[in-house]
Scaffold this motif. Structure first.
Motif, PDB file in Angstrom:
ATOM      1  N   ARG A   1     -25.720  49.852 -29.890  1.00 48.32           N
ATOM      2  CA  ARG A   1     -26.524  48.645 -30.017  1.00 48.32           C
ATOM      3  C   ARG A   1     -27.865  48.790 -29.285  1.00 48.32           C
ATOM      4  O   ARG A   1     -28.903  48.328 -29.769  1.00 48.32           O
ATOM      5  CB  ARG A   1     -25.757  47.452 -29.437  1.00 48.32           C
ATOM      6  N   LEU A   2     -27.822  49.453 -28.143  1.00 53.44           N
ATOM      7  CA  LEU A   2     -29.050  49.698 -27.395  1.00 53.44           C
ATOM      8  C   LEU A   2     -29.998  50.587 -28.191  1.00 53.44           C
ATOM      9  O   LEU A   2     -31.205  50.311 -28.270  1.00 53.44           O
ATOM     10  CB  LEU A   2     -28.710  50.353 -26.052  1.00 53.44           C
TER      11      LEU A   2
ATOM     12  N   ARG B   1     -38.475  45.233 -24.820  1.00 53.41           N
ATOM     13  CA  ARG B   1     -38.279  46.565 -24.225  1.00 53.41           C
ATOM     14  C   ARG B   1     -37.793  46.443 -22.776  1.00 53.41           C
ATOM     15  O   ARG B   1     -36.929  47.210 -22.337  1.00 53.41           O
ATOM     16  CB  ARG B   1     -39.588  47.355 -24.278  1.00 53.41           C
TER      17      ARG B   1
ATOM     18  N   LEU C   1     -34.170  45.681 -22.815  1.00 55.04           N
ATOM     19  CA  LEU C   1     -33.387  46.869 -23.178  1.00 55.04           C
ATOM     20  C   LEU C   1     -33.281  47.839 -22.011  1.00 55.04           C
ATOM     21  O   LEU C   1     -32.231  48.465 -21.805  1.00 55.04           O
ATOM     22  CB  LEU C   1     -34.032  47.557 -24.389  1.00 55.04           C
ATOM     23  N   ASP C   2     -34.360  47.971 -21.238  1.00 58.08           N
ATOM     24  CA  ASP C   2     -34.325  48.853 -20.068  1.00 58.08           C
ATOM     25  C   ASP C   2     -33.307  48.343 -19.044  1.00 58.08           C
ATOM     26  O   ASP C   2     -32.540  49.132 -18.458  1.00 58.08           O
ATOM     27  CB  ASP C   2     -35.711  48.937 -19.429  1.00 58.08           C
TER      28      ASP C   2
ATOM     29  N   ALA D   1     -21.827  49.678 -27.082  1.00 64.62           N
ATOM     30  CA  ALA D   1     -23.009  49.051 -26.477  1.00 64.62           C
ATOM     31  C   ALA D   1     -24.207  49.983 -26.513  1.00 64.62           C
ATOM     32  O   ALA D   1     -25.346  49.546 -26.727  1.00 64.62           O
ATOM     33  CB  ALA D   1     -22.701  48.639 -25.040  1.00 64.62           C
ATOM     34  N   ARG D   2     -23.979  51.267 -26.328  1.00 60.15           N
ATOM     35  CA  ARG D   2     -25.094  52.220 -26.377  1.00 60.15           C
ATOM     36  C   ARG D   2     -25.657  52.346 -27.797  1.00 60.15           C
ATOM     37  O   ARG D   2     -26.866  52.555 -27.969  1.00 60.15           O
ATOM     38  CB  ARG D   2     -24.651  53.585 -25.847  1.00 60.15           C
TER      39      ARG D   2
ATOM     40  N   PHE E   1     -30.726  46.493 -19.704  1.00 64.04           N
ATOM     41  CA  PHE E   1     -29.394  46.678 -20.287  1.00 64.04           C
ATOM     42  C   PHE E   1     -28.941  48.129 -20.137  1.00 64.04           C
ATOM     43  O   PHE E   1     -27.763  48.401 -19.837  1.00 64.04           O
ATOM     44  CB  PHE E   1     -29.430  46.284 -21.762  1.00 64.04           C
ATOM     45  N   GLU E   2     -29.860  49.066 -20.313  1.00 65.42           N
ATOM     46  CA  GLU E   2     -29.508  50.489 -20.164  1.00 65.42           C
ATOM     47  C   GLU E   2     -29.130  50.805 -18.720  1.00 65.42           C
ATOM     48  O   GLU E   2     -28.177  51.552 -18.471  1.00 65.42           O
ATOM     49  CB  GLU E   2     -30.679  51.361 -20.605  1.00 65.42           C
TER      50      GLU E   2
ATOM     51  N   GLY F   1     -31.564  48.575 -30.901  1.00 60.93           N
ATOM     52  CA  GLY F   1     -32.604  47.701 -30.369  1.00 60.93           C
ATOM     53  C   GLY F   1     -33.893  48.445 -30.097  1.00 60.93           C
ATOM     54  O   GLY F   1     -34.994  47.950 -30.384  1.00 60.93           O
ATOM     55  N   ARG F   2     -33.780  49.654 -29.535  1.00 58.23           N
ATOM     56  CA  ARG F   2     -34.984  50.456 -29.290  1.00 58.23           C
ATOM     57  C   ARG F   2     -35.641  50.874 -30.600  1.00 58.23           C
ATOM     58  O   ARG F   2     -36.876  50.914 -30.717  1.00 58.23           O
ATOM     59  CB  ARG F   2     -34.629  51.684 -28.457  1.00 58.23           C
TER      60      ARG F   2
END
Length: 570
Positions: free
Chosen positions: A371-372, A341, A344-345, A368-369, A347-348, A375-376
């Motif tokens: 993929r994000l 997590r 991911l944060d 990419a979003r 990366f965001e 992932g979440r």
């Protein structure tokens, strides 16, 4: 003879139906009843001897069974549980086969190591038929069901590659080469994946272009064999090729096949799977007395009992030892999820800081979003449906053997010393695991007290997803007031009707359509199809992320299918 075959087939179907009905009412696993009835039928007077060639089961029965299961297993669920499935179905199958082979050869020196390894290979793969039936009935969590079904699909290929190497060693040099086995296994996997992907992709495209339920169902019958036989010809795993083709067909079919085609295929394959599985279990019981007689000519009942007891004990111990590693991983899984997590944060934050200068960069950021978001969703899935110690205990207790063990054991070449003993041992091992685990698994699952999802939670989840894809469809297609059909603006009555039916979901009862004026009905149908397709696109996009459960996606897809069917029959 022809009359006898027809009579036996009719009696077999009657037994299958009766056993299924009885199993549903009593809670006893249907495979156990079928095996018992098969044993009973073999002792009836004047019953004919029915020789069943193992190749018929391996090449004619198992491919459609594997395909039927694979096509219904969501790829997303397999991906999320890939580590555990691969560990159980590849690593533990190889370890179990070699360990059983070494110990059996050490304690029974008359059985060569290659033949002992062949025995270990045929008893290593689990069969999820009985476990799945019990799990569905008593409420086993969906993630554990996915692991059981995914394991049973892949471990067949692992075991049969090992069996093929061991049998080759028996036939040629009686020397079992682990190095050669590893090379064979690597090619079996790579070749099977390539052939399975090719067959799955080509047949999906062909069926999409035909768009005919009869022709599509006919082609689906051929898919398992189109994947199996070419893979076997080049030395790859035909069973893994069938699984890959089935997984790809299931993943692509939800978007490329019409609702009518999918419903016809689901009903047909469920029926085929029921008949084939039931027939194999009946045959398993029917052949058991004859196998006992053959084995008595080679050894004593005491030695057979000792061999069976050793193999069953090893299977149980090895399965629970094998699950110790996933148990250790699950203990530290929470820390891994938190670390994921945090990544991911970060990366965001990085994505938010980007300022795209063109359309190409905007598309890359949008990808990419997605993929994000996936992932979440994966991280949320780990928290929502963790595999706990209780779940691992159930996985360990669900190690039943069945169809593959019975069929594969009989492929050991006739004339091999101690063949009858090994084949009988494999049969009895499968029978004992079916009886012991099959009868006790419901009680074990009940004592685990797994949390069940309430009907209200399921309904709320379905409504939330419908609302989400409905809003996405309107964003994609545009407001109703701006729509045109063949360049003509919409009739006011059509706009009013569609506003009431499409948001948050598409509902179009046929009697309501008939109430619309004839000159506006065509506009209504065109717009319904337009928004329905947009909702399907949104569902496919959301499914690739996986924020909802598999059951929720299936329910929403069923609602869209029902809407498509209602539009089509008008």
């Amino acid at each position: 003879m022809e009359h006898e075959i027809v009579l036996i087939a009719g009696a077999g179907l009657a037994i299958m139906i009766a056993a299924s009905v009885f199993a549903r009412r009593t809670g006893v696993a249907a495979p156990l009843l079928l095996v018992a009835l098969g044993i009973g039928a073999s002792y009836l007077p004047n019953t004919p001897e029915i020789p069943i060639e193992p190749e018929i089961i391996l090449a004619g029965v198992l491919p459609p069974l594997l395909y039927s299961s694979a096509v219904q297993l969501p790829v997303r669920d397999v991906r999320r549980n890939f580590g555990l499935i691969a560990w159980l179905s590849v690593v533990m199958v190889i370890v179990s086969a070699l360990a059983i082979g070494a110990l059996v050869h050490a304690l029974f020196p008359s059985i060569p190591f290659a033949l002992a390894t062949a025995l270990g290979a045929v008893v290593s793969p689990t069969d999820a038929v009985a476990a799945s039936a019990i799990g569905h009935r008593v409420g086993l969590p969906p993630r554990l069901m996915t692991v059981l079904e995914g394991e049973s699909l892949v471990n067949d290929a692992s075991a049969l590659v090992l069996l093929r190497s061991a049998v080759a060693a028996l036939a040629v040099t009686t020397h079992f080469s682990p190095t050669r086995t590893i090379v064979d296994f690597a090619w079996a996997v790579v070749g099977a994946v390539l052939i399975g992907l090719l067959v799955g992709a080509v047949t999906v495209v062909l069926r999409q272009r035909l768009d005919d339920p009869v022709l599509n169902t006919t082609i689906s019958f051929a898919v398992p064999f189109l994947a199996y036989f070419p893979a076997e010809e080049v030395g790859a795993s035909g069973f893994l090729a069938v699984v890959v083709a089935g997984l790809l067909t299931g993943a692509l079919g939800s978007r490329r096949f019409s609702a009518r085609d999918r419903q016809a295929q689901a009903t047909t394959w469920t029926t085929i799977s029921f008949i084939l599985e039931s027939a194999v279990f009946i045959a398993m019981g029917y052949e058991l007395p004859e196998l006992v007689d053959d084995a008595r000519a080679e050894t004593t009942i005491g030695e057979i009992a000792a061999l069976v007891g050793l193999v069953v004990a090893l299977l149980i111990v090895l399965r629970f030892l094998g699950l110790a590693w996933p148990a250790l991983q699950s203990r530290y899984g929470r820390d891994a999820t938190e670390a994921r997590r945090a990544q991911l944060d970060q990366f965001e934050e990085h994505l938010d800081s980007l300022e795209p200068s063109g359309e190409r960069e905007e598309n890359r950021i949008a990808w990419a979003r997605r993929r994000l978001a996936r992932g979440r969703a994966d991280a949320a899935f780990e928290e929502r449906e963790p595999i706990t110690g209780r779940g691992l205990l159930v996985l360990g207790w669900a190690g039943m053997r069945g169809v593959v063990t019975v069929a594969a054991a009989q492929t050991i070449p006739v004339g091999t010393p101690h063949r009858a003993t090994v084949v009988l041992a494999a049969f009895v091992v499968a029978l004992i695991t079916l009886v012991v685990f099959g009868l006790t698994l419901p009680a074990v699952i009940a004592r685990m007290r797994f949390r069940t999802v309430s009907a209200e939670e399921k309904r709320d989840s379905v409504q939330a997803l419908l609302r989400q894809i409905g809003e996405a469809a309107i964003d994609a297609v545009g407001p109703l007031e701006e729509q045109t059909v063949e360049g003509e603006p919409l009739d006011a009555a059509v706009i009013k009707t569609l506003k009431e039916r499409i948001v948050p979901r598409l509902v179009s009862a046929s009697q309501q359509q008939r109430a619309v004026k004839a000159d506006t009905r065509e506009q209504l149908e065109v717009l319904q199809h337009r928004y329905l397709e947009a909702m399907r696109d949104a569902l496919t996009s959301e499914r690739s992320i996986g924020a909802y459960s598999t059951e929720t996606y299936r329910r929403v897809e069923a609602l869209l299918d029902a809407a498509e069917h209602r539009i089509a029959v008008i």
